[in-house]
Write a protein that holds these residues in place. Sequence first.
Motif, PDB file in Angstrom:
ATOM      1  N   ILE A   1       0.795  -1.111  -0.436  1.00 33.76           N
ATOM      2  CA  ILE A   1      -0.016   0.593   0.154  1.00 33.76           C
ATOM      3  C   ILE A   1       0.505   1.270   0.055  1.00 33.76           C
ATOM      4  CG2 ILE A   1      -1.344   1.348   1.502  1.00 33.76           C
ATOM      5  CD1 ILE A   1      -3.566  -1.021   2.018  1.00 33.76           C
ATOM      6  N   ILE A   2       2.292   1.254   0.781  1.00 34.84           N
ATOM      7  CA  ILE A   2       2.849   2.210   1.435  1.00 34.84           C
ATOM      8  C   ILE A   2       3.593   2.538  -0.626  1.00 34.84           C
ATOM      9  CG2 ILE A   2       4.665   3.907   2.396  1.00 34.84           C
ATOM     10  CD1 ILE A   2       1.626   3.981   3.761  1.00 34.84           C
ATOM     11  N   ASN A   3       4.063   1.860  -0.432  1.00 35.84           N
ATOM     12  CA  ASN A   3       5.065   1.462  -2.103  1.00 35.84           C
ATOM     13  C   ASN A   3       4.089   2.609  -3.699  1.00 35.84           C
ATOM     14  OD1 ASN A   3       7.204   1.639  -0.079  1.00 35.84           O
ATOM     15  ND2 ASN A   3       7.026  -0.612  -0.507  1.00 35.84           N
ATOM     16  N   SER A   4       2.762   2.274  -2.846  1.00 33.71           N
ATOM     17  CA  SER A   4       2.400   2.508  -4.313  1.00 33.71           C
ATOM     18  C   SER A   4       2.002   3.648  -4.878  1.00 33.71           C
ATOM     19  CB  SER A   4       1.287   1.379  -4.466  1.00 33.71           C
ATOM     20  OG  SER A   4      -0.193   1.844  -3.247  1.00 33.71           O
ATOM     21  N   LYS A   5       1.689   4.012  -6.115  1.00 30.32           N
ATOM     22  CA  LYS A   5       1.263   4.774  -6.147  1.00 30.32           C
ATOM     23  C   LYS A   5      -0.323   5.371  -6.299  1.00 30.32           C
ATOM     24  CE  LYS A   5       4.557   6.764  -8.721  1.00 30.32           C
ATOM     25  NZ  LYS A   5       5.249   5.674  -9.717  1.00 30.32           N
ATOM     26  N   SER A   6      -1.046   4.005  -4.666  1.00 27.40           N
ATOM     27  CA  SER A   6      -2.860   4.225  -5.048  1.00 27.40           C
ATOM     28  C   SER A   6      -3.164   5.188  -4.031  1.00 27.40           C
ATOM     29  CB  SER A   6      -2.477   3.178  -4.143  1.00 27.40           C
ATOM     30  OG  SER A   6      -2.085   3.187  -3.154  1.00 27.40           O
ATOM     31  N   ARG A   7      -4.429   4.899  -3.994  1.00 26.89           N
ATOM     32  CA  ARG A   7      -5.504   6.541  -3.773  1.00 26.89           C
ATOM     33  C   ARG A   7      -4.974   6.149  -2.224  1.00 26.89           C
ATOM     34  NH1 ARG A   7     -10.897   5.116  -5.413  1.00 26.89           N
ATOM     35  NH2 ARG A   7     -10.404   4.041  -3.831  1.00 26.89           N
ATOM     36  N   GLU A   8      -5.173   4.682  -1.610  1.00 24.76           N
ATOM     37  CA  GLU A   8      -4.428   4.594  -0.439  1.00 24.76           C
ATOM     38  C   GLU A   8      -3.277   5.139   0.003  1.00 24.76           C
ATOM     39  OE1 GLU A   8      -5.846   2.521  -2.208  1.00 24.76           O
ATOM     40  OE2 GLU A   8      -7.273   0.946  -1.212  1.00 24.76           O
ATOM     41  N   ALA A   9      -1.686   4.925  -0.376  1.00 25.67           N
ATOM     42  CA  ALA A   9      -0.949   5.998  -0.638  1.00 25.67           C
ATOM     43  C   ALA A   9      -0.410   7.000  -0.097  1.00 25.67           C
ATOM     44  CB  ALA A   9       0.574   5.025  -1.311  1.00 25.67           C
ATOM     45  N   GLU A  10      -1.409   7.801  -1.225  1.00 24.19           N
ATOM     46  CA  GLU A  10      -1.875   9.088  -0.874  1.00 24.19           C
ATOM     47  C   GLU A  10      -2.440   9.073   0.503  1.00 24.19           C
ATOM     48  OE1 GLU A  10      -0.056  11.432  -3.405  1.00 24.19           O
ATOM     49  OE2 GLU A  10      -0.936  12.618  -1.707  1.00 24.19           O
ATOM     50  N   ALA A  11      -3.481   8.415   0.424  1.00 28.36           N
ATOM     51  CA  ALA A  11      -4.201   9.073   1.930  1.00 28.36           C
ATOM     52  C   ALA A  11      -3.352   9.161   2.846  1.00 28.36           C
ATOM     53  CB  ALA A  11      -4.838   8.079   1.903  1.00 28.36           C
ATOM     54  N   PHE A  12      -2.270   8.140   3.320  1.00 32.11           N
ATOM     55  CA  PHE A  12      -1.693   8.589   4.132  1.00 32.11           C
ATOM     56  C   PHE A  12      -0.624   9.732   4.397  1.00 32.11           C
ATOM     57  CE2 PHE A  12      -3.127   3.874   4.955  1.00 32.11           C
ATOM     58  CZ  PHE A  12      -3.478   4.263   6.703  1.00 32.11           C
ATOM     59  N   ARG A  13       0.357   9.633   2.763  1.00 34.83           N
ATOM     60  CA  ARG A  13       0.814  11.315   2.469  1.00 34.83           C
ATOM     61  C   ARG A  13       0.313  11.764   3.197  1.00 34.83           C
ATOM     62  NH1 ARG A  13       3.190   8.517  -2.009  1.00 34.83           N
ATOM     63  NH2 ARG A  13       1.777   8.633  -3.470  1.00 34.83           N
ATOM     64  N   THR A  14      -0.924  12.321   2.726  1.00 32.83           N
ATOM     65  CA  THR A  14      -1.852  13.417   2.957  1.00 32.83           C
ATOM     66  C   THR A  14      -2.080  13.385   4.737  1.00 32.83           C
ATOM     67  OG1 THR A  14      -3.361  12.951   0.928  1.00 32.83           O
ATOM     68  CG2 THR A  14      -4.089  14.588   3.363  1.00 32.83           C
ATOM     69  N   LEU A  15      -2.908  12.299   5.545  1.00 35.01           N
ATOM     70  CA  LEU A  15      -2.382  12.213   6.960  1.00 35.01           C
ATOM     71  C   LEU A  15      -0.904  12.971   7.517  1.00 35.01           C
ATOM     72  CD1 LEU A  15      -3.623  11.589   9.380  1.00 35.01           C
ATOM     73  CD2 LEU A  15      -3.571   8.846   8.922  1.00 35.01           C
ATOM     74  N   ARG A  16      -0.153  12.427   6.847  1.00 38.94           N
ATOM     75  CA  ARG A  16       1.106  13.097   7.482  1.00 38.94           C
ATOM     76  C   ARG A  16       1.113  13.890   7.038  1.00 38.94           C
ATOM     77  NH1 ARG A  16       5.719  10.240   3.618  1.00 38.94           N
ATOM     78  NH2 ARG A  16       5.937  11.930   2.268  1.00 38.94           N
ATOM     79  N   THR A  17       1.228  14.566   6.575  1.00 38.23           N
ATOM     80  CA  THR A  17       1.377  15.902   6.166  1.00 38.23           C
ATOM     81  C   THR A  17       0.530  16.972   7.000  1.00 38.23           C
ATOM     82  OG1 THR A  17       1.680  15.494   3.568  1.00 38.23           O
ATOM     83  CG2 THR A  17       1.615  17.752   4.646  1.00 38.23           C
ATOM     84  N   ASN A  18      -0.847  16.263   7.346  1.00 38.88           N
ATOM     85  CA  ASN A  18      -1.496  17.069   8.358  1.00 38.88           C
ATOM     86  C   ASN A  18      -1.261  17.156   9.393  1.00 38.88           C
ATOM     87  OD1 ASN A  18      -3.573  17.751   5.464  1.00 38.88           O
ATOM     88  ND2 ASN A  18      -4.881  16.175   6.152  1.00 38.88           N
ATOM     89  N   ILE A  19      -0.708  16.002   9.985  1.00 42.57           N
ATOM     90  CA  ILE A  19      -0.150  15.513  11.573  1.00 42.57           C
ATOM     91  C   ILE A  19       1.333  16.814  11.388  1.00 42.57           C
ATOM     92  CG2 ILE A  19       0.869  14.243  12.731  1.00 42.57           C
ATOM     93  CD1 ILE A  19      -0.857  12.552  12.168  1.00 42.57           C
ATOM     94  N   GLN A  20       1.670  17.232  10.432  1.00 38.07           N
ATOM     95  CA  GLN A  20       3.285  17.653  10.820  1.00 38.07           C
ATOM     96  C   GLN A  20       2.738  19.371  10.842  1.00 38.07           C
ATOM     97  OE1 GLN A  20       5.525  16.112   7.028  1.00 38.07           O
ATOM     98  NE2 GLN A  20       6.687  14.430   8.342  1.00 38.07           N
ATOM     99  N   TYR A  21       1.925  19.195  10.065  1.00 37.66           N
ATOM    100  CA  TYR A  21       1.403  20.918   9.765  1.00 37.66           C
ATOM    101  C   TYR A  21       0.039  21.204  10.877  1.00 37.66           C
ATOM    102  CZ  TYR A  21       4.114  21.553   5.827  1.00 37.66           C
ATOM    103  OH  TYR A  21       5.126  22.441   5.015  1.00 37.66           O
ATOM    104  N   SER A  22      -0.464  19.922  11.260  1.00 38.53           N
ATOM    105  CA  SER A  22      -1.174  20.235  12.988  1.00 38.53           C
ATOM    106  C   SER A  22      -1.097  21.123  13.998  1.00 38.53           C
ATOM    107  CB  SER A  22      -2.617  18.956  13.461  1.00 38.53           C
ATOM    108  OG  SER A  22      -1.126  18.628  14.134  1.00 38.53           O
ATOM    109  N   SER A  23       0.582  21.105  14.661  1.00 41.75           N
ATOM    110  CA  SER A  23       0.133  21.905  15.074  1.00 41.75           C
ATOM    111  C   SER A  23       1.956  22.682  14.772  1.00 41.75           C
ATOM    112  CB  SER A  23       1.196  20.788  16.414  1.00 41.75           C
ATOM    113  OG  SER A  23       1.556  22.130  17.618  1.00 41.75           O
ATOM    114  N   LEU A  24       2.138  23.877  14.646  1.00 41.10           N
ATOM    115  CA  LEU A  24       2.537  24.699  13.734  1.00 41.10           C
ATOM    116  C   LEU A  24       4.146  25.397  14.414  1.00 41.10           C
ATOM    117  CD1 LEU A  24       1.653  27.003  11.139  1.00 41.10           C
ATOM    118  CD2 LEU A  24       2.542  24.191  11.094  1.00 41.10           C
TER     119      LEU A  24
END
Length: 225
Positions: free
Chosen positions: A8-31
């Motif tokens: 899932i994580i290595n692919s270019k799938s929607r799931e992989a993209e969803a986890f990259r988005t979640l990762r970014t959202n967490i990183q930016y949730s507390s500036l």
Amino acid sequence: MDKKITSIINSKSREAEAFRTLRTNIQYSSLDEEIKTLVVTSSAPSEGKSTVISNLAVSMAQAGKKVLLVDCDFRKPTIHKKFALSNNNGLTNIIIGDAKIEECLKATETERLYVLTCGTIPPNPSEMLGSKAMRKYINDFKEIFDLILIDAPPVLAVTDAQLLAVNVDGVVLISSYGKTEKKAIIKSKELIENVGGKVLGVVLNMVPTKANEYYYSKYYGHYGK
Ligand SMILES: Nc1ncnc2c1ncn2[C@@H]1O[C@H](COP(=O)(O)OP(=O)(O)O)[C@@H](O)[C@H]1O
Ligand SMILES: [Mg+2]
């Protein structure tokens, strides 16, 4: 490790993209303050807590962070299964003084990602999770890792997730599409906030493909305006 997670994580799938988005959202949730410790929980069992946190851990490690994934669901530990690891010598063994940290940290197929399994299931999970020793070990892990991800039991069932929420930088709630009721999410958020925990956001898991496409088209439509 669970082939499903790696693929899932290595692919270019929607799931992989969803986890990259979640990762970014967490990183930016507390500036102002970097999120170094994070609890993942949900209102009820089987909403995907352990699945989401395992994928998130891989995604975070791939982004260059040294990550420790800790199984603090002492009632129904499953992280060792997701990564095909033994559950011998885990966190509970460290807390009772039966094992040393370095004996228990397990490397995974993903570079920079380490797992601390639950260990022997204890008779008194809440007492252990709320102990001074537990707080001390979380602090010790922060010296070694960039990010500590903690898998927890459901909030509405037992007090464990609240006990953990007190000692971390943020909490992510998982909800299951078509299953988790809105009032259960609101109640879970309240319980975390009542003890001073910080809810960073809610992940909508198990979204059926069709609904997902609808959601995306609506979202992009909104952006286009
Ligand atoms: N997005 C998803 N799509 C399909 N199956 C999922 C998804 N998330 C979780 N599952 C499955 O649902 C079950 C419960 O997930 P799990 O992560 O163990 O839940 P929890 O930790 O909340 O009890 C597992 O069999 C898991 O593989
Ligand atoms: Mg679980």
